[in-house]
Design an enzyme around this catalytic site. Structure first.
Site, PDB file in Angstrom:
ATOM      1  CB  CYS A  83      -3.224   3.507  -5.515  1.00 52.06           C
ATOM      2  SG  CYS A  83      -4.507   2.732  -4.502  1.00 52.06           S
ATOM      3  CB  CYS A 120      -0.852  -0.031   1.278  1.00 48.21           C
ATOM      4  SG  CYS A 120      -1.931   1.396   1.493  1.00 48.21           S
TER       5      CYS A 120
HETATM    6  N1  DGL Z   1      -4.044   0.476  -1.882  1.00 51.06           N
HETATM    7  C1  DGL Z   1      -3.601   1.674  -1.277  1.00 51.06           C
HETATM    8  C2  DGL Z   1      -2.369   2.267  -1.931  1.00 51.06           C
HETATM    9  O1  DGL Z   1      -1.598   1.562  -2.533  1.00 51.06           O
HETATM   10  C3  DGL Z   1      -4.532   2.691  -0.704  1.00 51.06           C
HETATM   11  C4  DGL Z   1      -5.977   2.668  -0.941  1.00 51.06           C
HETATM   12  C5  DGL Z   1      -6.777   3.463   0.081  1.00 51.06           C
HETATM   13  O2  DGL Z   1      -6.985   4.672  -0.077  1.00 51.06           O
HETATM   14  O3  DGL Z   1      -7.174   2.838   1.040  1.00 51.06           O
HETATM   15  O4  DGL Z   1      -2.126   3.426  -1.819  1.00 51.06           O
END
Ligand code: DGL
Length: 259
Positions: free
Chosen positions: A187, A74
């Site tokens: 993301c 993430c």
């Molecule tokens: N999957 C996450 C990232 O790589 C974040 C998504 C969210 O806003 O929860 O930034």
């Protein structure tokens, strides 16, 4: 720490499953404990303090489960917490950041025009400002926060092609896409939209994500510590989530198994 120990991988929700897919392909003997924090998703519209607190609780869980390394699958949680997590824990903590370098290097010295699609928090944080600074003299970078793309994955809307394309048009129609060299998917949720981005963009524009680089980095770190899983071990993926509903469990499973 035994090389047979599992690797903890976490995300605010289901996005990090795109990283687990890559991990499973490249390191098929590893045992993966995935934790998706869908009950608290999205992280990208929270404060860094909130995201840090959630991230610490998840890493604490992995440490209790005997993880030999943690992958923060993430970009948002990495921005908010990777330095502090590394200070607190002595197992390797692998973070992620938008693969802007890969996008800029493609130009081999020519100025690149690159859109970075990420969450509002990632694009606001110091870590991204530092990354931008490295490339902004020689390249033209357009940071584009796309929070709705997280919600669509979490709510199981990925299959609604028209709705997804409508959302992408809303974010990207203001660009002259024919002049864009690359879009960076900053993301992990956005990696599931690769085909949709392909449909939106002219062929000349690359769609780049950081999953491959992250898994490569993990592999190098584990190898240097002598902790890569032995070939005799059968790899596995255990999917856990803070949202205990059957809906989320089924969604997570289908994202993992999708081609
Ligand atoms: N999957 C996450 C990232 O790589 C974040 C998504 C969210 O806003 O929860 O930034």
């Amino acid at each position: 720490m035994a090389s047979t120990a599992p690797i903890g991988v976490f995300d605010s929700g289901l996005g990090g499953i795109s990283v687990v897919r890559e991990l499973r392909r490249e390191l098929p003997h590893e045992r993966v404990l995935y934790f998706g924090d869908s009950a608290n998703a999205p992280y990208g519209t929270k404060t860094p303090d909130q995201v840090r607190e959630l991230s610490f609780a998840i890493v604490e869980r992995f440490v209790r489960q005997g993880a030999k390394a943690v992958v923060i699958a993430c970009n948002t949680a990495t921005s908010a917490s990777v330095n502090e997590l590394r200070e607190r824990y002595d197992i390797p903590i692998i973070g992620m950041e938008p693969a802007l370098k890969v996008a800029c290097d493609r130009g081999r010295g020519r100025r690149q025009r690159v859109i970075v699609a990420a969450t509002p928090l990632t694009l606001r944080e110091r870590k991204f400002a530092a990354l931008m600074e490295r490339f902004t003299t020689d390249h033209t970078i357009f940071p584009e926060p796309c929070p709705d793309l997280v919600e669509i994955v979490e709510s199981g809307g990925l299959g609604d092609h028209d709705m997804v394309m409508g959302t992408l048009h809303r974010y990207f129609d203001r660009y002259d896409l024919a002049s864009i060299d690359a879009v960076v998917l900053g993301c992990t949720h956005f990696v599931f939209y690769r085909d949709h981005f392909r449909e939106l963009l002219p062929e000349s524009a690359a769609v780049i994500d950081g999953n491959e680089g992250t898994v490569r980095h993990l592999s190098v770190v584990l190898e240097s510590l002598g902790r890569l899983a032995p070939d005799s071990q059968n790899g596995s993926v255990d999917l856990a989530n803070s949202d205990p509903s059957d809906r989320v469990a089924a969604l997570a499973r289908s994202l993992l198994d999708a081609a």
